[in-house]
Design a protein around this motif. Structure first.
Motif, PDB file in Angstrom:
ATOM      1  N   VAL A   1      47.505  38.570 123.132  1.00  0.00           N
ATOM      2  CA  VAL A   1      46.742  39.272 122.199  1.00  0.00           C
ATOM      3  C   VAL A   1      47.271  40.194 121.591  1.00  0.00           C
ATOM      4  O   VAL A   1      47.753  41.245 122.111  1.00  0.00           O
ATOM      5  N   ASN A   2      47.327  40.139 120.357  1.00  0.00           N
ATOM      6  CA  ASN A   2      47.952  41.161 119.333  1.00  0.00           C
ATOM      7  C   ASN A   2      49.334  41.517 119.743  1.00  0.00           C
ATOM      8  O   ASN A   2      49.773  42.689 120.037  1.00  0.00           O
ATOM      9  N   GLY A   3      49.992  40.385 120.223  1.00  0.00           N
ATOM     10  CA  GLY A   3      51.352  40.548 120.461  1.00  0.00           C
ATOM     11  C   GLY A   3      51.622  41.193 122.102  1.00  0.00           C
ATOM     12  O   GLY A   3      52.707  41.283 122.394  1.00  0.00           O
ATOM     13  N   VAL A   4      50.712  41.245 122.840  1.00  0.00           N
ATOM     14  CA  VAL A   4      50.741  41.587 124.013  1.00  0.00           C
ATOM     15  C   VAL A   4      50.384  40.389 125.320  1.00  0.00           C
ATOM     16  O   VAL A   4      49.310  39.970 124.870  1.00  0.00           O
TER      17      VAL A   4
ATOM     18  N   ALA B   1      49.156  47.669 125.805  1.00  0.00           N
ATOM     19  CA  ALA B   1      48.051  46.564 126.343  1.00  0.00           C
ATOM     20  C   ALA B   1      47.324  46.601 124.929  1.00  0.00           C
ATOM     21  O   ALA B   1      47.340  47.435 124.026  1.00  0.00           O
ATOM     22  N   PRO B   2      46.514  45.333 124.855  1.00  0.00           N
ATOM     23  CA  PRO B   2      45.941  45.029 123.543  1.00  0.00           C
ATOM     24  C   PRO B   2      44.560  46.156 123.526  1.00  0.00           C
ATOM     25  O   PRO B   2      43.837  46.386 124.507  1.00  0.00           O
ATOM     26  N   ASP B   3      44.306  46.443 122.411  1.00  0.00           N
ATOM     27  CA  ASP B   3      43.187  47.247 122.412  1.00  0.00           C
ATOM     28  C   ASP B   3      42.059  46.385 122.126  1.00  0.00           C
ATOM     29  O   ASP B   3      42.086  45.589 121.305  1.00  0.00           O
ATOM     30  N   GLY B   4      40.723  46.502 122.771  1.00  0.00           N
ATOM     31  CA  GLY B   4      39.653  45.994 122.485  1.00  0.00           C
ATOM     32  C   GLY B   4      39.624  44.562 122.996  1.00  0.00           C
ATOM     33  O   GLY B   4      39.361  43.521 122.231  1.00  0.00           O
ATOM     34  N   LEU B   5      40.306  44.184 124.370  1.00  0.00           N
ATOM     35  CA  LEU B   5      40.200  42.776 124.903  1.00  0.00           C
ATOM     36  C   LEU B   5      38.662  42.497 125.207  1.00  0.00           C
ATOM     37  O   LEU B   5      38.257  41.438 125.133  1.00  0.00           O
ATOM     38  N   TYR B   6      37.794  43.312 125.345  1.00  0.00           N
ATOM     39  CA  TYR B   6      36.535  43.419 125.404  1.00  0.00           C
ATOM     40  C   TYR B   6      35.559  43.691 123.951  1.00  0.00           C
ATOM     41  O   TYR B   6      36.163  44.793 123.437  1.00  0.00           O
ATOM     42  N   PRO B   7      34.685  43.396 123.580  1.00  0.00           N
ATOM     43  CA  PRO B   7      33.855  43.457 122.402  1.00  0.00           C
ATOM     44  C   PRO B   7      33.565  45.000 122.436  1.00  0.00           C
ATOM     45  O   PRO B   7      33.183  45.592 123.252  1.00  0.00           O
ATOM     46  N   SER B   8      33.897  45.448 121.150  1.00  0.00           N
ATOM     47  CA  SER B   8      33.734  47.000 121.201  1.00  0.00           C
ATOM     48  C   SER B   8      32.989  47.268 119.878  1.00  0.00           C
ATOM     49  O   SER B   8      33.216  46.774 118.867  1.00  0.00           O
ATOM     50  N   LEU B   9      32.106  48.221 119.709  1.00  0.00           N
ATOM     51  CA  LEU B   9      31.278  48.473 118.670  1.00  0.00           C
ATOM     52  C   LEU B   9      31.983  49.596 117.726  1.00  0.00           C
ATOM     53  O   LEU B   9      32.401  49.383 116.581  1.00  0.00           O
ATOM     54  N   ASN B  10      32.645  50.757 118.484  1.00  0.00           N
ATOM     55  CA  ASN B  10      33.055  51.586 117.493  1.00  0.00           C
ATOM     56  C   ASN B  10      34.398  52.215 118.140  1.00  0.00           C
ATOM     57  O   ASN B  10      34.889  53.341 118.136  1.00  0.00           O
ATOM     58  N   GLY B  11      35.245  51.127 118.537  1.00  0.00           N
ATOM     59  CA  GLY B  11      36.668  51.412 118.976  1.00  0.00           C
ATOM     60  C   GLY B  11      36.790  51.850 120.535  1.00  0.00           C
ATOM     61  O   GLY B  11      35.494  51.553 121.365  1.00  0.00           O
ATOM     62  N   THR B  12      37.584  52.032 121.092  1.00  0.00           N
ATOM     63  CA  THR B  12      38.079  52.318 122.544  1.00  0.00           C
ATOM     64  C   THR B  12      38.329  53.731 122.861  1.00  0.00           C
ATOM     65  O   THR B  12      39.068  54.267 122.041  1.00  0.00           O
ATOM     66  N   GLN B  13      37.763  53.989 123.861  1.00  0.00           N
ATOM     67  CA  GLN B  13      38.269  55.413 124.135  1.00  0.00           C
ATOM     68  C   GLN B  13      39.256  55.483 125.419  1.00  0.00           C
ATOM     69  O   GLN B  13      38.915  54.905 126.333  1.00  0.00           O
ATOM     70  N   ILE B  14      40.306  56.056 125.102  1.00  0.00           N
ATOM     71  CA  ILE B  14      41.295  55.952 126.241  1.00  0.00           C
ATOM     72  C   ILE B  14      41.693  57.182 127.123  1.00  0.00           C
ATOM     73  O   ILE B  14      41.614  58.017 126.372  1.00  0.00           O
ATOM     74  N   SER B  15      41.958  57.082 128.352  1.00  0.00           N
ATOM     75  CA  SER B  15      42.392  58.172 128.915  1.00  0.00           C
ATOM     76  C   SER B  15      43.688  57.721 129.758  1.00  0.00           C
ATOM     77  O   SER B  15      43.487  56.356 130.283  1.00  0.00           O
TER      78      SER B  15
ATOM     79  N   THR C   1      45.949  49.756 115.145  1.00  0.00           N
ATOM     80  CA  THR C   1      44.613  49.053 115.224  1.00  0.00           C
ATOM     81  C   THR C   1      44.378  48.038 116.406  1.00  0.00           C
ATOM     82  O   THR C   1      43.206  47.897 116.850  1.00  0.00           O
ATOM     83  N   THR C   2      45.489  47.678 116.671  1.00  0.00           N
ATOM     84  CA  THR C   2      45.394  46.354 117.904  1.00  0.00           C
ATOM     85  C   THR C   2      45.983  46.559 119.193  1.00  0.00           C
ATOM     86  O   THR C   2      45.680  45.901 120.017  1.00  0.00           O
TER      87      THR C   2
ATOM     88  N   ARG D   1      42.609  54.142 131.585  1.00  0.00           N
ATOM     89  CA  ARG D   1      41.095  53.660 131.533  1.00  0.00           C
ATOM     90  C   ARG D   1      40.688  53.316 129.998  1.00  0.00           C
ATOM     91  O   ARG D   1      41.099  54.437 129.241  1.00  0.00           O
ATOM     92  N   GLN D   2      40.082  52.271 129.460  1.00  0.00           N
ATOM     93  CA  GLN D   2      39.730  52.068 128.456  1.00  0.00           C
ATOM     94  C   GLN D   2      38.385  51.961 128.484  1.00  0.00           C
ATOM     95  O   GLN D   2      37.776  51.279 129.266  1.00  0.00           O
ATOM     96  N   ILE D   3      37.296  52.671 127.568  1.00  0.00           N
ATOM     97  CA  ILE D   3      35.933  52.324 127.366  1.00  0.00           C
ATOM     98  C   ILE D   3      35.593  51.992 126.304  1.00  0.00           C
ATOM     99  O   ILE D   3      35.909  52.373 125.060  1.00  0.00           O
ATOM    100  N   THR D   4      35.001  50.949 126.321  1.00  0.00           N
ATOM    101  CA  THR D   4      34.220  50.374 124.830  1.00  0.00           C
ATOM    102  C   THR D   4      32.829  50.271 125.185  1.00  0.00           C
ATOM    103  O   THR D   4      32.176  50.132 126.483  1.00  0.00           O
TER     104      THR D   4
END
Ligand SMILES: *[C@@H]1O[C@H](CO)[C@@H](O)[C@H](O)[C@H]1NC(C)=O
Ligand SMILES: *[C@@H]1O[C@H](CO)[C@@H](O)[C@H](O)[C@H]1NC(C)=O
Ligand SMILES: *[C@@H]1O[C@H](CO)[C@@H](O)[C@H](O)[C@H]1NC(C)=O
Ligand SMILES: *[C@@H]1O[C@H](CO)[C@@H](O)[C@H](O)[C@H]1NC(C)=O
Ligand SMILES: *[C@@H]1O[C@H](CO)[C@@H](O)[C@H](O)[C@H]1NC(C)=O
Ligand SMILES: *[C@@H]1O[C@H](CO)[C@@H](O)[C@H](O)[C@H]1NC(C)=O
Ligand SMILES: *[C@@H]1O[C@H](CO)[C@@H](O)[C@H](O)[C@H]1NC(C)=O
Ligand SMILES: *[C@@H]1O[C@H](CO)[C@@H](O)[C@H](O)[C@H]1NC(C)=O
Ligand SMILES: *[C@@H]1O[C@H](CO)[C@@H](O)[C@H](O)[C@H]1NC(C)=O
Ligand SMILES: *[C@@H]1O[C@H](CO)[C@@H](O)[C@H](O)[C@H]1NC(C)=O
Ligand SMILES: *[C@@H]1O[C@H](CO)[C@@H](O)[C@H](O)[C@H]1NC(C)=O
Ligand SMILES: *[C@@H]1O[C@H](CO)[C@@H](O)[C@H](O)[C@H]1NC(C)=O
Length: 771
Positions: free
Chosen positions: A225-228, A270-284, A308-309, A343-346
């Protein structure tokens, strides 16, 4: 290193004791109710490496094996080099007791103590403070876990993939079934116990649907996914109640990127947005379970780049919370280990939140540690200095071999070597060792051509890394030292001066001379020196009045005799060093016949002077020549040879200057006619060595003359009138004393001199004088 486990054991144990009344378990370093997992760290040093865990519930105890852990939501990591074992458990792990918001974890810690198993029961209740999101995905080290809130309303948008629904219609049972879908291939449905047998765990209790799968299951697939690289397991859980089909889509997808080391950062993707996201991912992100926001992470040096990805996490090797370890493998190597927690929050279009949590152990490749050595010789200080730097903090210098002789480090206090250890902020340290150049451990090689001594020291450092074989590091240092000419030791003796020189191989570079004469056994014999040259050292005894002495500060009591031995370069004859020794000697009987025509005499007249006569009133043949100095018994005369009424006599190759010491019995008379002769003094010079005679006032002799004092014998002593008046002094230093007559006496003359040249001798002639 900031071990997250460094919280004091005492504190932890008290935490335990409040949580339970179990006997305190030694060795439990930390217990942590994290918001998303339970964690416990145990000290391997206390428990030993043979340590096991069991998960305990109301029914029984279950050994946490590798497979069982992955199926049931446990993660057991042993870090021998950190000396700890860490157990992490999901809140939805198989044997967790849930009671409303509280989760109770119970474990048995089983150690092997001298062949006997000892079981410690541990329990802990945790209440996560942050409620679980609608969907929680955990990408653990050994499994993937998805949990959903089971009361979710239907998604507004149905899955496009109706294939997965097919089996649901064919199912005749209301029992929950599951189908797994591998890309476009749909597996036949199976009941949950069947799925469990295949390693998939489903749990539908406690208001959440939980799905857990180990990595690498037959039904999982890897994709990019996105090269990862990402591993995915898709499960569809369904249940049919008459014409209603419940369908739950469970997708576990985790990045399987293992991280790479780019020379200064450990980079993980890690790919960003493996799970559908409305307004991007919040990462900690964080290390060891602590999550921080991007800005704080960056302060810690952890970079979080999101294009982006893809999410790139870059951890510098010196990041706080990382672990570093050295190891020996034909050299010293190090590696860094990081426990990455992300942690990624979508949020999707239904405002349902998905939290993806990653636990990843990232390890750098073995990186060589380049020890630095610097060797130098500080000749001015006579030291070798050997610097060993860039030593990692867990590497210790335990001993050194200096030219194959072993010495433990640190050195003993009485050692002539020293070692200092310096710590640097970059977690390295250095050692600086000094060894004296002239120490016996240093090999010395004499080079005659260069007149140098080659000093050489081979150093073999023994460095130890816990749990590894020792590592030996070599250094070598050399210094060419110009050989300094030898210096003789000299001591005063009663009769002269003694010199001593210890033999060294370098002696062949030099020769000893007295003035310009090379010191040989022949010269020593000729001049009356005593020389003893054995294999150890050379001893030279120079009796007073032998050739080579200089005399100064002559007084009636004593004089200074100086003798000089020169060290010359054997080739160039240039003087390199000289040993000059000055000693004080008694003057009695001294006659110096100098080469420039002076006679200096110290005579003890006590034997010839009548009792009470004062030496200060004596004079030479010419009564105007008084003593330079006198005390109660002794007089010092110093005069040009041919003055003061000296007689000159030429005899058989010698020229002899002779004078007499007179005293006056008549105190009022200074008339020479009435004076009494006390002694004859003379200097004889071999004519051959004489350059100029006293035809003019000019005298020059090759060698010093031979001096002699001859005391006049007095057969009788007549006491003068005691009332005789005292005479005042003629010269201020002369003391007047009543005259006395003494019987003739043969004094023992101590020395007859010789100022520069051949040996002096002494002869006392007796002469009768009648009054
Ligand atoms: C937990 O430990 C405490 C103290 O030992 C004990 O009283 C309690 O019963 C334990 N709880 C369970 C569920 O075993
Ligand atoms: C689940 O399926 C297996 C095989 O299809 C069957 O043997 C087993 O009895 C089933 N279990 C239950 C609880 O229905
Ligand atoms: C997305 O939107 C939700 C709701 O507006 C908000 O709470 C969340 O912080 C946003 N996330 C990001 C990454 O902007
Ligand atoms: C984002 O990162 C990926 C993976 O490293 C890379 O292939 C891609 O080119 C990057 N995209 C941008 C816009 O930088
Ligand atoms: C060696 O020197 C150190 C510091 O000067 C001192 O603390 C130590 O007691 C000494 N050890 C011995 C054996 O004298
Ligand atoms: C550590 O610091 C010291 C002193 O500043 C330096 O000499 C050495 O090269 C550094 N080592 C590393 C590995 O950066
Ligand atoms: C080495 O030289 C020092 C001074 O330079 C001296 O004190 C010491 O005695 C010498 N040691 C030996 C073994 O020659
Ligand atoms: C250093 O010492 C070790 C242990 O005695 C030995 O095995 C090794 O060969 C030595 N290395 C050198 C270069 O002398
Ligand atoms: C003393 O003996 C050594 C050999 O033992 C010799 O090299 C040296 O020249 C001798 N010195 C003198 C002054 O004779
Ligand atoms: C020798 O005499 C000089 C002056 O005459 C004096 O300065 C010096 O101190 C004397 N030396 C000794 C050792 O008496
Ligand atoms: C030198 O004379 C003093 C007294 O004048 C005496 O004490 C000392 O022993 C004498 N020294 C020698 C070497 O004769
Ligand atoms: C010169 O005098 C000395 C001492 O008096 C004596 O030994 C020597 O033989 C004399 N020389 C000659 C040539 O007579």
């Amino acid at each position: 290193m900031a071990l997250r486990f460094s919280i004091s054991v005492a504190l932890l144990l008290s935490a335990w004791s409040t949580a339970s009344c179990d006997p305190l378990v030694d060795g439990v370093l930390q217990v942590d109710c994290n918001d998303r997992y339970f964690m416990m760290a145990v000290d391997l040093a206390v428990t030993g490496e043979d340590v096991r865990f069991e998960a305990v519930d109301r029914i029984g105890a279950y050994a946490i094996t590798e497979d069982y852990a992955a199926e049931c939501g446990y993660t057991l990591s042993i870090f021998p080099f950190l000396g700890l074992v860490e157990l992490r458990a999901s809140y939805f792990s198989c044997h967790t007791d849930q009671n409303d918001e509280a989760f109770m974890f119970r474990f048995n810690l089983i150690t092997n103590e001298e062949g006997e198993e000892v079981i410690y029961a541990l329990n802990q209740t945790c209440s996560p403070s942050v409620p679980f999101s609608s969907r929680e995905v955990v990408c653990e080290v050994n499994y993937m876990e998805v949990s959903l809130r089971s009361d979710l309303t239907c998604s507004s948008e149905m899955s496009d993939d109706w294939n997965a629904l097919g089996p649901a219609y064919w199912s005749s049972t209301s029992e929950w079934q599951v189908t797994l879908q591998k890309t476009d291939e749909v597996m036949p449905p199976m009941n949950l116990s069947e799925a469990r047998k295949q390693g998939y765990m489903f749990d539908l209790s406690q208001g959440r649907i939980v799905f857990r799968t180990p990595y690498g299951q037959p039904d999982s697939y890897s994709t990019e996914v996105n090269g990862v690289a990402v591993e995915v397991v898709r499960a569809t859980l369904f249940s049919r109640k008459s014409w209603v089909v419940f369908l739950v889509d469970l997708v576990a997808a985790c990045s399987t990127n293992e991280g790479s080391y780019d020379g200064s950062y450990m980079v993980w993707k890690a790919p960003d947005g493996l799970y559908p996201s409305l307004n991007g991912t919040q990462i900690s992100v964080g290390l060891n379970g602590d999550l921080v926001e991007q800005a704080v992470a960056e302060q810690m040096g952890v970079l979080m780049e999101k294009n982006t990805t893809t999410v790139h996490i870059s951890i510098p090797t010196n990041a706080e919370g990382g672990y570093r370890k050295s190891l020996v493998n034909g050299g010293i190597f190090e590696f860094y280990l990081f426990h990455l927690y992300m942690r990624q929050i979508t949020v999707d279009e239904d405002y349902l939140e998905t939290v993806v949590l990653y636990h990843r152990i990232l390890i750098t490749p073995l990186l060589p540690c380049h020890l630095v050595t610097e060797e130098l010789a500080i000749l001015e200080e006579g030291l070798f200095v050997i610097f060993l730097g860039n030593v990692p903090e867990d590497v210790e210098l335990t001993s050194v071999q200096l030219n194959e002789q072993e010495f433990a480090v640190p050195f003993t206090n009485d050692s002539s070597y020293s070692i200092t250890k310096v710590f640097y902020p970059n977690s390295t340290h250095s050692y600086t060792m000094t060894v004296p150049l002239n120490d016996s451990v240093v090999t010395q090689q004499f080079s005659k051509e260069n007149a140098t001594m080659l000093h050489k020291l081979d150093v073999n450092f023994t460095l130890t890394v816990p749990g590894n074989d020792p590592y030996y590091h070599k250094a070598s240092v050399m210094a060419s030292v110009n050989i300094s000419p030898p210096v003789l030791a000299a001591v005063c003796t009663e009769s002269g001066i003694s010199f001593k020189l210890d033999h060294l191989p370098s002696l062949s570079l030099w020769e000893l001379t007295i003035g310009s004469n090379v010191l040989t056994p022949e010269l020593a014999t000729k001049r009356g020196y005593t020389m003893c040259n054995d294999s150890q050292s050379l001893l030279l005894d120079v009796p007073l009045f032998t050739l080579g002495y200089e005399y100064r500060n002559i007084t009636v009591t004593g004089f200074l005799g100086t003798f000089e031995v020169l060290v010359r370069d054997r080739n160039t004859s240039k003087v390199q060093t000289s040993t000059v020794k000055t000693c004080r000697f008694n003057s009695t009987g001294l006659v110096l016949c100098s080469t420039d025509g002076w006679m200096t005499v110290v005579a003890d007249l006590s034997a010839v002077l009548p009792s009470g006569e004062i030496p200060a009133r004596t004079h030479l043949t010419n009564e105007h020549c008084g003593p330079r100095e006198a005390d109660g018994t002794r007089v010092l005369f110093s005069f040009p040879l041919n003055s003061c009424g000296s007689t000159i006599k030429l005899t058989r190759g010698n020229v002899t200057y002779r004078n007499k010491i007179f005293y006056n019995l008549n105190m009022n008379s200074i008339d020479a006619d009435t004076a009494t002769e006390g002694a004859t003094v003379q200097c004889a010079y071999p004519l051959a060595g004489l350059h100029r005679l006293f035809s003019e006032y000019n005298f020059e002799s090759e060698g010093a003359g031979f001096g002699r004092i001859v005391y006049t014998k007095h057969p009788t002593a007549v006491l003068p009138s005691p009332t005789a008046p005292l005479r005042t002094t003629v010269a201020p230093q002369k003391t007047m004393m009543p005259m006395k007559y003494l019987p003739a006496f043969h004094p023992s003359v101590r020395y007859i001199k010789v100022s520069r040249g051949t040996k002096g001798y002494l002869q006392i002639k007796q002469k009768a004088v009648h009054f």
